[in-house]
Design a protein around this motif. Structure first.
Motif, PDB file in Angstrom:
ATOM      1  N   THR A   1     -54.157 -41.716 -41.314  1.00 20.52           N
ATOM      2  CA  THR A   1     -53.649 -40.372 -41.048  1.00 20.52           C
ATOM      3  C   THR A   1     -53.456 -40.147 -39.555  1.00 20.52           C
ATOM      4  O   THR A   1     -52.447 -39.570 -39.123  1.00 20.52           O
ATOM      5  N   ALA A   2     -54.396 -40.612 -38.744  1.00 18.21           N
ATOM      6  CA  ALA A   2     -54.238 -40.484 -37.300  1.00 18.21           C
ATOM      7  C   ALA A   2     -53.006 -41.246 -36.823  1.00 18.21           C
ATOM      8  O   ALA A   2     -52.257 -40.763 -35.962  1.00 18.21           O
TER       9      ALA A   2
ATOM     10  N   ALA B   1     -59.765 -39.334 -32.658  1.00 17.67           N
ATOM     11  CA  ALA B   1     -58.801 -40.347 -33.109  1.00 17.67           C
ATOM     12  C   ALA B   1     -57.379 -39.814 -33.109  1.00 17.67           C
ATOM     13  O   ALA B   1     -56.430 -40.537 -32.782  1.00 17.67           O
ATOM     14  N   GLN B   2     -57.209 -38.533 -33.487  1.00 14.02           N
ATOM     15  CA  GLN B   2     -55.868 -37.952 -33.478  1.00 14.02           C
ATOM     16  C   GLN B   2     -55.311 -37.890 -32.061  1.00 14.02           C
ATOM     17  O   GLN B   2     -54.128 -38.164 -31.824  1.00 14.02           O
ATOM     18  N   ALA B   3     -56.149 -37.529 -31.104  1.00 11.11           N
ATOM     19  CA  ALA B   3     -55.695 -37.444 -29.714  1.00 11.11           C
ATOM     20  C   ALA B   3     -55.279 -38.815 -29.193  1.00 11.11           C
ATOM     21  O   ALA B   3     -54.300 -38.943 -28.444  1.00 11.11           O
ATOM     22  N   ALA B   4     -56.001 -39.851 -29.580  1.00  7.94           N
ATOM     23  CA  ALA B   4     -55.684 -41.203 -29.116  1.00  7.94           C
ATOM     24  C   ALA B   4     -54.308 -41.648 -29.590  1.00  7.94           C
ATOM     25  O   ALA B   4     -53.534 -42.237 -28.824  1.00  7.94           O
TER      26      ALA B   4
ATOM     27  N   ALA C   1     -54.445 -31.733 -30.277  1.00  4.07           N
ATOM     28  CA  ALA C   1     -54.985 -32.429 -31.445  1.00  4.07           C
ATOM     29  C   ALA C   1     -56.443 -32.050 -31.624  1.00  4.07           C
ATOM     30  O   ALA C   1     -57.351 -32.860 -31.445  1.00  4.07           O
ATOM     31  N   THR C   2     -56.676 -30.785 -31.950  1.00  2.00           N
ATOM     32  CA  THR C   2     -58.034 -30.261 -32.108  1.00  2.00           C
ATOM     33  C   THR C   2     -58.131 -29.466 -33.407  1.00  2.00           C
ATOM     34  O   THR C   2     -57.119 -29.149 -34.016  1.00  2.00           O
TER      35      THR C   2
ATOM     36  N   VAL D   1     -48.297 -29.857 -39.834  1.00  2.00           N
ATOM     37  CA  VAL D   1     -49.511 -29.715 -40.635  1.00  2.00           C
ATOM     38  C   VAL D   1     -49.731 -30.957 -41.491  1.00  2.00           C
ATOM     39  O   VAL D   1     -50.683 -31.032 -42.257  1.00  2.00           O
ATOM     40  N   GLY D   2     -48.833 -31.930 -41.344  1.00  2.00           N
ATOM     41  CA  GLY D   2     -48.934 -33.157 -42.121  1.00  2.00           C
ATOM     42  C   GLY D   2     -48.213 -33.029 -43.442  1.00  2.00           C
ATOM     43  O   GLY D   2     -48.293 -31.995 -44.108  1.00  2.00           O
TER      44      GLY D   2
END
Length: 310
Positions: free
Chosen positions: A101-102, A131-134, A194-195, A287-288
């Motif tokens: 997902t990330a 992980a999303q921020a990365a 990404a929070t 929102v995915g």
């Protein structure tokens, strides 16, 4: 049993640049009506999510289940992605959903940044340190050449750890840790949020007059990362999935309540097809959606097929 693809193999199979291209292709398939994705199932305000998509021609399908819980103040995401072969109807493989997902969420921001951000950029701002921020950082660096990256996290140690790890992947960039979210975004050309914030991360006045903003962390009406008025005043607001954002984005729902015209909200697929003027403040909100999962799943299936054939 279908083989399970773990974290290490996923990263080796699908580098970030492949994920960005795969998601771009899937967004086009969705826009042109070749992908079918029903509304996602949301239970307990997002503690359980189920998303699925099927390609109308190949019949290849993806189903993802996620559980999201706050444990000791930290958000924990668990789940599984299943890919079904359209020719047999059988599950072809499964993937651990958190990293998957990330990867696809970073990839869609990469696509949006390529479409909406100016060609020449210097400064990237990252709000968040997980992980999303990365993958936001990695994907934006696929489509643009940055010189400097500013990072903000509520916990200073987390931001520093993020920077230390990012320097290994991007040794040519200058990294800094910002003391506040406003400081982080004040000179940015591109901003990535990404929070899991439930209130705006920064003040509208802190943003430069010309900036592209990706917001991917908030996915329920009770969550919001962007300041009130940003969508209203943006040159263009682009959504990964219009129906999904109207239902799940706190920022979009708030703008609609302020009488922002729904007709002014554009899908990423439509903007990819028609193009857009890159000036002022532009916003991409995600929102995915299952189409993104399908895109990365298709890339995995293709890579596995090439390994078998070789």
């Amino acid at each position: 049993m279908a083989p399970h693809i773990g974290l290490a193999r996923l990263d080796s199979l699908i580098p970030v640049e492949v994920a960005v291209a795969a998601v771009a292709s899937a967004i086009t398939e969705l826009h042109e009506g070749r992908l079918e994705q029903p509304p996602r199932t949301v239970v307990a305000d997002g503690q359980l999510l189920v998303m699925s998509a099927l390609h109308r021609t190949t019949r290849d399908a993806v189903v993802k289940t996620l559980t999201i819980y706050d444990i000791d103040g930290s958000k924990r995401i668990e789940g599984t992605v299943l890919w079904y072969d359209g020719a047999t109807g059988l599950p072809r493989f499964s993937v651990e959903a958190h990293r998957f997902t990330a990867l696809r969420t970073g990839a869609v921001s990469g696509v949006a940044t390529d479409v909406l951000a100016p060609e020449r950029v210097r400064r990237l701002a990252i709000l968040g340190s997980g992980a999303q921020a990365a993958t936001q950082l990695d994907s934006c660096c696929v489509v643009r050449e940055f010189e400097a990256v500013s990072v903000y996290s509520r916990t200073l140690a987390h931001a520093q750890r993020f920077v230390d790890e990012a320097k290994v992947r991007h040794p040519g960039l200058r990294f800094s840790v910002a003391g506040s979210a406003n400081e982080c975004v004040e000179n940015a050309d591109v901003v990535c949020c990404a929070t899991g914030a439930t209130s705006p991360l920064f003040d509208l006045e802190a943003l430069p007059a010309n900036v592209h903003v990706n917001a991917v962390g908030s996915f329920r009406p009770s969550m919001t990362e962007l300041p009130a008025g940003l969508i209203d005043a943006s040159t263009v607001t682009v959504l990964d999935d219009v129906a999904g954002c109207l239902e799940g984005s706190g920022e979009v729902r708030s703008a609609i309540e302020r009488e922002f015209p729904i007709s002014d909200l554009r899908s990423l697929g439509a903007v990819m097809e028609s193009g857009v003027e890159r000036h002022g403040r532009t916003v991409f909100k995600s929102v995915g959606c299952a189409a993104l999962d399908w895109g990365v799943g298709k890339a995995i299936a293709d890579r596995l097929e090439s390994v078998v054939l070789s």
